[in-house]
Design a protein around this motif. Structure first.
Motif, short mmCIF file in Angstrom:
data_model
loop_
_atom_site.label_atom_id
_atom_site.label_comp_id
_atom_site.label_asym_id
_atom_site.label_seq_id
_atom_site.Cartn_x
_atom_site.Cartn_y
_atom_site.Cartn_z
N LYS A 179 7.23 11.79 -5.27
CA LYS A 179 6.94 11.23 -3.95
C LYS A 179 8.07 11.58 -3.00
O LYS A 179 9.24 11.45 -3.33
CB LYS A 179 6.78 9.72 -4.04
CG LYS A 179 6.45 9.04 -2.71
CD LYS A 179 6.30 7.54 -2.90
CE LYS A 179 6.00 6.85 -1.57
NZ LYS A 179 5.87 5.38 -1.75
N ILE A 203 0.23 9.64 0.07
CA ILE A 203 1.67 9.82 0.08
C ILE A 203 2.01 11.29 0.35
O ILE A 203 1.23 12.19 0.02
CB ILE A 203 2.34 9.39 -1.25
CG1 ILE A 203 1.77 10.21 -2.41
CG2 ILE A 203 2.19 7.89 -1.48
CD1 ILE A 203 2.55 10.03 -3.71
N TYR A 262 -3.54 11.84 -2.84
CA TYR A 262 -4.36 10.64 -2.63
C TYR A 262 -4.68 10.00 -3.98
O TYR A 262 -5.06 10.67 -4.94
CB TYR A 262 -5.65 11.00 -1.91
CG TYR A 262 -6.60 9.85 -1.72
CD1 TYR A 262 -6.28 8.79 -0.86
CD2 TYR A 262 -7.81 9.80 -2.42
CE1 TYR A 262 -7.15 7.73 -0.69
CE2 TYR A 262 -8.69 8.74 -2.25
CZ TYR A 262 -8.35 7.71 -1.39
OH TYR A 262 -9.21 6.65 -1.22
N LEU A 283 -5.81 3.21 -5.64
CA LEU A 283 -4.97 2.47 -4.69
C LEU A 283 -5.42 2.67 -3.25
O LEU A 283 -4.94 1.97 -2.36
CB LEU A 283 -3.51 2.93 -4.83
CG LEU A 283 -2.85 2.71 -6.19
CD1 LEU A 283 -1.45 3.31 -6.18
CD2 LEU A 283 -2.79 1.22 -6.51
N ASP A 284 -6.33 3.64 -3.03
CA ASP A 284 -6.73 4.04 -1.68
C ASP A 284 -5.47 4.28 -0.83
O ASP A 284 -5.29 3.73 0.24
CB ASP A 284 -7.61 2.98 -1.02
CG ASP A 284 -8.23 3.50 0.29
OD1 ASP A 284 -8.33 4.73 0.45
OD2 ASP A 284 -8.59 2.66 1.15
N SER A 285 -4.60 5.14 -1.35
CA SER A 285 -3.29 5.35 -0.75
C SER A 285 -2.97 6.83 -0.64
O SER A 285 -3.32 7.62 -1.53
CB SER A 285 -2.22 4.65 -1.60
OG SER A 285 -0.94 4.86 -1.06
N TRP A 323 -3.09 10.92 -8.88
CA TRP A 323 -2.81 11.47 -7.56
C TRP A 323 -3.41 12.87 -7.46
O TRP A 323 -3.07 13.76 -8.23
CB TRP A 323 -1.31 11.52 -7.31
CG TRP A 323 -0.69 10.16 -7.20
CD1 TRP A 323 -0.05 9.46 -8.18
CD2 TRP A 323 -0.68 9.32 -6.04
NE1 TRP A 323 0.37 8.25 -7.71
CE2 TRP A 323 0.00 8.13 -6.40
CE3 TRP A 323 -1.18 9.45 -4.74
CZ2 TRP A 323 0.19 7.08 -5.50
CZ3 TRP A 323 -0.98 8.41 -3.84
CH2 TRP A 323 -0.31 7.25 -4.22
#
Length: 382
Positions: A118, A164, A156, A160-162, A135
């Motif tokens: 990350k 980075i 994505y 987590l619907d996230s 991811w």
């Protein structure tokens, strides 16, 4: 006792030549410790070579003094993923625009590992590899609305619907003995280009303040142009305390302005410029930039051009079609770039008006390194 070090190097390039949007290839700085209290950065020699193949070569030699007992340190190179580019995501953690990375410690080569991590622009990277089963990258997954990820420097996680930002990490184990230790690394990376610049080489200096001595006790910067000529500048906000010196080859140095900021401009042919200081506490990060944007308002036939990958302003070719005098000037431009001393007094007087022109009576008049576009200009001018 184990500490974590982070090394980041930045280069920005455009989506295509002369486009306004930028593509981040790598984002970077020094070897940077986290809360290091025993190891001081006592000397650094940073050599950056500006080459004609679109790459910069970086050679960094550090002397670090361990004021405590022997200790093991994890050191790393974090390179931001490129975006707005067609390059595919590399799941092995190998950056597509970094080549020939090597590292030695105390004269012995070290092996290194790669991972996808990350990106943390304002914190230290912890080099914990991401779970790539979760991811996913651009082209591998759709967002909930069915659209692709905004660009390919994002990952994505659907669970987590996230989103980075991610980086490619190069990391290695360094064993510091008490006293002076050396770390030497080299690599090549893609320089930037875009509107108003042929190349741009950013390099972060500020993280050097995080070593135990909060400075670089002895710092030398060398910028070299092996086998070519470059016109470039650096900001005075960093380098005003000392002066640059041409230590090899042919070169000129002067003060200039980029917009309202004072800078130091160089015209350097097959040479080296050097800047040296002690107790260096940088106040900003560094960027080496090609100097086209310094000369927007004084374009003349015969202005400096960069030989990178055969680059030559298309307008020169068009101008060469106009009249005999123009054709003659442009036909001789590649020779002027190499320092040819013209026997014709009119040509010599014409090129003498350009600051970048540096006559070199010792030039052997070899055309072996003329680029295809330079030959096209010469032939157009006949």
């Amino acid at each position: 006792m184990k500490h974590l070090f982070s090394l980041i190097f930045t280069a920005l390039t455009s989506l295509a030549a002369y486009a306004n949007d930028g593509v981040f290839f790598v984002n970077g700085n020094h070897l940077v410790p986290i809360q290091e209290t025993e190891i001081a950065l006592t000397k650094e020699v940073l050599t950056i070579s500006l080459c004609d193949d679109g790459y910069a070569k970086v050679d960094v030699l550090y002397e670090l003094t361990n004021r405590g007992k022997a200790k093991t340190v994890t050191m790393g190179f974090e390179a931001n993923a490129p975006y707005n580019d067609d390059v595919a995501f590399n799941r092995q953690g190998i950056h597509p625009y970094i080549q020939d990375f090597t590292v030695e410690m105390n004269g012995k080569p070290l092996t290194y590992m790669n991972a996808v991590v990350k990106s943390e622009f304002h914190t230290e990277c912890d080099f914990v590899p991401l779970d790539l089963e979760k991811w996913k990258s651009y082209g591998e997954v759709k967002m909930p609305d069915g659209e692709d990820l905004p660009h390919n420097a994002l990952l994505y996680d659907a669970e987590l619907d996230s989103l980075i930002d991610f980086s490619y990490a190069y990391y290695f184990i360094a064993r510091f003995q008490p006293g002076v230790n050396t770390v030497h690394h080299t690599y090549r990376y893609r320089m930037s280009y875009g509107v108003g610049r042929t190349f741009e080489v950013p390099y972060w200096l500020l993280p050097a303040m995080r070593w135990a001595n909060r400075q670089i006790d002895d710092f030398t910067l060398r910028i070299q142009t092996p086998g070519t000529a470059k016109n470039f500048f650096v900001p005075d906000s960093i380098f005003s305390a000392s002066t640059f010196v041409v230590t090899k080859g042919t070169g000129k140095i002067r003060k200039a302005k980029q917009y309202d900021e004072v800078c130091t401009e160089f015209s350097l042919r097959d040479g080296i410029v050097e800047w040296h200081t002690t107790a260096f506490r940088p106040k900003d990060n560094m960027t080496i930039q090609s100097a086209e944007r310094l000369h927007y308002d004084d374009f003349k036939l015969g202005t400096f051009y960069d030989r990178s990958e055969g680059y030559l302003p298309g307008s020169f070719i068009l101008e060469a079609q106009k009249d005999k005098t123009t054709r003659r000037i442009l036909r001789n431009l590649p020779y002027a770039h190499r320092g040819y001393v013209f026997k014709d007094k009119k040509l010599q007087k014409y090129f003498n008006q350009f600051w970048w022109y540096m006559p070199d009576p010792s030039w052997q008049e070899s055309t072996d390194d003329f680029t295809p576009r330079e030959w096209k200009l010469i032939n157009q001018g006949e």
